[in-house]
Design a protein around this motif. Structure first.
Motif, PDB file in Angstrom:
ATOM      1  N   ALA A 128      -3.791  -5.352  -4.693  1.00 37.43           N
ATOM      2  CA  ALA A 128      -3.697  -4.135  -3.950  1.00 37.43           C
ATOM      3  C   ALA A 128      -4.584  -4.134  -2.738  1.00 37.43           C
ATOM      4  O   ALA A 128      -5.762  -5.241  -2.543  1.00 37.43           O
ATOM      5  N   GLY A 129      -4.416  -3.687  -1.800  1.00 34.24           N
ATOM      6  CA  GLY A 129      -5.328  -3.193  -0.638  1.00 34.24           C
ATOM      7  C   GLY A 129      -5.314  -4.231   0.600  1.00 34.24           C
ATOM      8  O   GLY A 129      -5.895  -3.897   1.549  1.00 34.24           O
ATOM      9  N   LEU A 130      -4.746  -5.473   0.501  1.00 33.98           N
ATOM     10  CA  LEU A 130      -4.492  -6.359   1.723  1.00 33.98           C
ATOM     11  C   LEU A 130      -3.735  -5.538   2.591  1.00 33.98           C
ATOM     12  O   LEU A 130      -2.809  -5.154   2.683  1.00 33.98           O
ATOM     13  N   ARG A 131      -4.384  -5.747   3.948  1.00 29.35           N
ATOM     14  CA  ARG A 131      -3.644  -5.035   4.996  1.00 29.35           C
ATOM     15  C   ARG A 131      -3.807  -6.249   6.158  1.00 29.35           C
ATOM     16  O   ARG A 131      -4.858  -6.435   6.729  1.00 29.35           O
ATOM     17  N   SER A 132      -2.503  -6.390   6.998  1.00 29.59           N
ATOM     18  CA  SER A 132      -2.569  -6.945   8.095  1.00 29.59           C
ATOM     19  C   SER A 132      -2.733  -6.122   9.563  1.00 29.59           C
ATOM     20  O   SER A 132      -2.612  -6.659  10.496  1.00 29.59           O
ATOM     21  N   ARG A 133      -2.446  -4.813   9.012  1.00 26.25           N
ATOM     22  CA  ARG A 133      -2.179  -3.739  10.261  1.00 26.25           C
ATOM     23  C   ARG A 133      -1.014  -4.199  11.216  1.00 26.25           C
ATOM     24  O   ARG A 133      -0.848  -4.006  12.198  1.00 26.25           O
ATOM     25  N   ASP A 134      -0.065  -4.783  10.511  1.00 28.64           N
ATOM     26  CA  ASP A 134       1.017  -5.245  11.584  1.00 28.64           C
ATOM     27  C   ASP A 134       2.399  -4.758  10.757  1.00 28.64           C
ATOM     28  O   ASP A 134       2.998  -5.330   9.938  1.00 28.64           O
ATOM     29  N   LEU A 135       2.907  -3.727  11.010  1.00 34.25           N
ATOM     30  CA  LEU A 135       3.970  -3.157  10.650  1.00 34.25           C
ATOM     31  C   LEU A 135       5.252  -3.829  10.780  1.00 34.25           C
ATOM     32  O   LEU A 135       6.634  -3.221  10.390  1.00 34.25           O
ATOM     33  N   SER A 136       5.547  -4.819  11.458  1.00 33.97           N
ATOM     34  CA  SER A 136       6.648  -5.435  11.874  1.00 33.97           C
ATOM     35  C   SER A 136       6.718  -6.678  10.616  1.00 33.97           C
ATOM     36  O   SER A 136       7.856  -7.201  10.531  1.00 33.97           O
ATOM     37  N   MET A 137       5.934  -6.684   9.868  1.00 40.05           N
ATOM     38  CA  MET A 137       5.981  -7.458   8.394  1.00 40.05           C
ATOM     39  C   MET A 137       6.436  -6.454   7.429  1.00 40.05           C
ATOM     40  O   MET A 137       5.891  -5.481   7.068  1.00 40.05           O
ATOM     41  N   PRO A 138       7.585  -6.741   6.961  1.00 40.70           N
ATOM     42  CA  PRO A 138       8.193  -5.677   5.667  1.00 40.70           C
ATOM     43  C   PRO A 138       7.111  -5.768   4.587  1.00 40.70           C
ATOM     44  O   PRO A 138       6.911  -4.829   3.950  1.00 40.70           O
ATOM     45  N   GLU A 139       6.318  -6.821   4.525  1.00 36.45           N
ATOM     46  CA  GLU A 139       5.382  -7.164   3.356  1.00 36.45           C
ATOM     47  C   GLU A 139       4.513  -5.939   3.449  1.00 36.45           C
ATOM     48  O   GLU A 139       3.802  -5.404   2.495  1.00 36.45           O
ATOM     49  N   GLU A 140       4.032  -5.745   4.842  1.00 36.78           N
ATOM     50  CA  GLU A 140       2.916  -4.686   5.054  1.00 36.78           C
ATOM     51  C   GLU A 140       3.316  -3.342   4.677  1.00 36.78           C
ATOM     52  O   GLU A 140       2.533  -2.408   3.972  1.00 36.78           O
ATOM     53  N   ILE A 141       4.584  -3.035   5.012  1.00 31.36           N
ATOM     54  CA  ILE A 141       4.993  -1.502   4.351  1.00 31.36           C
ATOM     55  C   ILE A 141       4.955  -1.594   2.995  1.00 31.36           C
ATOM     56  O   ILE A 141       4.808  -0.779   2.226  1.00 31.36           O
ATOM     57  N   ASN A 142       5.581  -2.823   2.356  1.00 29.54           N
ATOM     58  CA  ASN A 142       5.516  -2.575   0.898  1.00 29.54           C
ATOM     59  C   ASN A 142       4.237  -2.565   0.395  1.00 29.54           C
ATOM     60  O   ASN A 142       4.032  -2.014  -0.549  1.00 29.54           O
ATOM     61  N   ARG A 143       3.275  -3.295   0.706  1.00 29.74           N
ATOM     62  CA  ARG A 143       1.907  -2.788   0.362  1.00 29.74           C
ATOM     63  C   ARG A 143       1.408  -1.443   0.573  1.00 29.74           C
ATOM     64  O   ARG A 143       0.734  -1.074  -0.431  1.00 29.74           O
ATOM     65  N   MET A 144       1.432  -1.073   1.536  1.00 32.44           N
ATOM     66  CA  MET A 144       1.122   0.295   1.935  1.00 32.44           C
ATOM     67  C   MET A 144       1.745   1.410   1.007  1.00 32.44           C
ATOM     68  O   MET A 144       0.983   2.327   0.329  1.00 32.44           O
ATOM     69  N   VAL A 145       2.961   1.243   0.807  1.00 32.12           N
ATOM     70  CA  VAL A 145       3.708   2.280   0.043  1.00 32.12           C
ATOM     71  C   VAL A 145       3.146   2.025  -1.581  1.00 32.12           C
ATOM     72  O   VAL A 145       2.872   2.990  -2.342  1.00 32.12           O
ATOM     73  N   THR A 146       3.295   0.836  -2.059  1.00 28.27           N
ATOM     74  CA  THR A 146       2.835   0.733  -3.373  1.00 28.27           C
ATOM     75  C   THR A 146       1.587   0.912  -3.685  1.00 28.27           C
ATOM     76  O   THR A 146       1.188   1.662  -4.548  1.00 28.27           O
ATOM     77  N   ASP A 147       0.433   0.779  -2.939  1.00 31.64           N
ATOM     78  CA  ASP A 147      -0.796   1.368  -2.986  1.00 31.64           C
ATOM     79  C   ASP A 147      -0.870   2.720  -3.168  1.00 31.64           C
ATOM     80  O   ASP A 147      -1.712   3.325  -3.784  1.00 31.64           O
ATOM     81  N   ALA A 148      -0.189   3.372  -1.977  1.00 37.61           N
ATOM     82  CA  ALA A 148      -0.156   4.645  -2.299  1.00 37.61           C
ATOM     83  C   ALA A 148       0.401   5.560  -3.482  1.00 37.61           C
ATOM     84  O   ALA A 148      -0.111   6.536  -3.824  1.00 37.61           O
ATOM     85  N   LEU A 149       0.985   4.845  -4.303  1.00 36.14           N
ATOM     86  CA  LEU A 149       1.740   5.400  -5.452  1.00 36.14           C
ATOM     87  C   LEU A 149       0.905   4.662  -6.860  1.00 36.14           C
ATOM     88  O   LEU A 149       1.178   5.408  -7.710  1.00 36.14           O
ATOM     89  N   SER A 150       0.077   3.731  -6.596  1.00 35.81           N
ATOM     90  CA  SER A 150      -0.379   3.105  -7.875  1.00 35.81           C
ATOM     91  C   SER A 150      -1.584   3.650  -8.367  1.00 35.81           C
ATOM     92  O   SER A 150      -2.347   4.447  -7.819  1.00 35.81           O
ATOM     93  N   ASP A 151      -1.470   3.918  -9.917  1.00 35.09           N
ATOM     94  CA  ASP A 151      -2.818   4.303 -10.539  1.00 35.09           C
ATOM     95  C   ASP A 151      -3.826   3.407 -10.761  1.00 35.09           C
ATOM     96  O   ASP A 151      -5.039   3.752 -11.096  1.00 35.09           O
ATOM     97  N   TRP A 152      -3.516   1.976 -10.837  1.00 37.41           N
ATOM     98  CA  TRP A 152      -4.649   1.055 -10.892  1.00 37.41           C
ATOM     99  C   TRP A 152      -4.362   0.214  -9.552  1.00 37.41           C
ATOM    100  O   TRP A 152      -3.156  -0.245  -9.631  1.00 37.41           O
TER     101      TRP A 152
END
Ligand code: UD1
Length: 374
Positions: A128-152
């Motif tokens: 969790a929490g890794l960020r490239s700040r590059d929204l042209s990477m699909p992985e960055e979107i996946n990281r942000m949304v997943t972290d926003a939802l996760s309990d751990w």
């Protein structure tokens, strides 16, 4: 006490290395704590489906046969994500887990987290929490949304913790546990001890290792030509071994680069299994890559790494490890290689908690918290 059940979701090549040590740690936990055992069910979404992208990985990593195989295969991001969600919803409804564990940042990670959360289930995100700040990477979107939802939120490096706190995630949900990818690496290297370093290598002498698959690097023909032009020049000095990802293989064929590069400088290989890849990796003098995981693996192995990107979501590999961001231009890549040739390489050190114990820490936290909810 009621027995707790975890659903573990994995779907693409880099997921398997992250989930394998968690399964091993769960098995060890259950053996040591039979009265507090955690049931666990593995789900393979089938995002990666070619044998060399999936089956050989499961085998090399000693991952048991998944209980559910969703077989989603390829598709646009929306199609792939939607297919995983539809199939994973059925699995969740049937299994009724206490929590769903997702790893990494691929489309399957996002799809499974979103599905579970909407069904009212708790979600744990590993890496969790890794960020490239590059929204042209699909992985960055996946990281942000997943972290926003996760309990751990299980972070692999301090930047992950800082990013999550800055985004307002509660401190009690965030745990700096280390890196499960490194757990897998150390476990595999240990089991490979005594094996000939060069075994399975097509050649002798020093060499570089290249991997390239990011859509931004391989999809635009000009960008691919620019990068491969630099790699070809490097290959004249130091042979480059290049296991080619299916996406990249298609682009190299479309652009005619696959045949143009056929020679000794850049030696194209099929995608390798985990152990076959590690054999090639640990003998390499230099790694050129746009992968996330390799930035971490080279830091642990002390091998200089040129990351062919302008940013990284794994800054600790640059600050403490052997990683250098060299950008995507021919000049940038060659300038870095010139320094390497002169012996000016980063030595680096292994970051704290990248010690092979991340999965054990994760399981202990999950067991404690799930019991607390009894
Ligand atoms: C995915 C992940 C990426 C990860 C990479 C590692 C997302 C958004 N991206 O990218 O984070 O670093 O995996 O490999 O989830 N293909 C095959 N056989 C396979 C798998 C894919 O031929 O087993 C083909 C697909 O049909 C497609 C291309 O490769 O044409 C890309 O596959 P896809 O899973 O969409 O994304 P990756 O580029 O692999």
């Amino acid at each position: 006490m009621r027995q707790r059940k975890l659903l573990l979701a994995a779907g693409a090549r880099p997921n398997f290395m992250k989930v394998a040590p968690i399964i091993r740690a769960l098995q060890a936990w259950n053996q040591a704590n039979p009265d507090r055992a955690l049931l666990h069910v593995l789900v393979h979404t089938g995002q990666h489906y070619d044998p060399e992208m999936s089956d050989t990985f499961l085998l090399d990593l000693d991952i048991p046969q998944p209980a559910h195989f969703l077989g989603v295969g390829p598709g646009s991001h929306a199609v792939q994500t939607a297919k995983v969600m539809m199939a994973f919803e059925e699995v969740c409804a049937k299994e009724r887990p206490d929590a769903v564990v997702v790893v990494g940042d691929v489309n399957s990670t996002l799809a499974c987290a979103l599905t579970a959360k909407k069904m009212g289930m708790a979600v744990a995100h590993v890496e969790a929490g890794l960020r490239s700040r590059d929204l042209s990477m699909p992985e960055e979107i996946n990281r942000m949304v997943t972290d926003a939802l996760s309990d751990w939120l299980f972070a692999s490096e301090p930047s992950g913790v800082e990013n999550l706190l800055a985004e307002g995630r509660p401190a009690r949900c965030i745990h700096l546990v280390g890196n499960t990818m490194v757990d897998s690496l150390l476990h595999a290297l240990h089991s490979m001890d005594g094996e000939d370093v060069a075994e399975g290598l097509p050649g002798q002498g020093p060499y570089a290792l290249l991997t390239l698959h990011r859509p931004t690097n391989v999809d635009p023909p000009e960008r691919l030509k620019e990068i491969m032009g630099a790699v070809e020049l490097i290959g004249r000095d130091l042979p480059v071994y290049f296991p080619v990802h299916p996406r990249t293989k298609a682009r190299l064929q479309e652009t005619g680069l696959a045949t143009r590069m056929a020679g000794d400088a850049v030696r194209q290989l099929p995608p390798l299994g985990y152990k076959g890849f590690l054999r090639l990796l640990r003998g390499a003098s230099l790694v050129l890559t746009d992968s996330g995981g390799l930035q971490e693996e080279t830091t642990v192995l002390g091998i200089p790494c040129f990351t062919i990107r302008d940013n990284t979501e794994r800054p600790i590999t640059v600050q403490e490890g052997t990683n250098t961001l060299v950008g995507t231009s021919r000049e940038g890549i060659l300038a870095a290689f010139e320094l390497f040739r002169k012996g000016r390489t980063k030595k680096g050190r292994r970051p704290a908690l990248w010690d092979g114990g991340a999965a054990k820490r994760i399981v202990e936290i999950l067991a404690r918290d799930l019991e607390g909810e009894a």
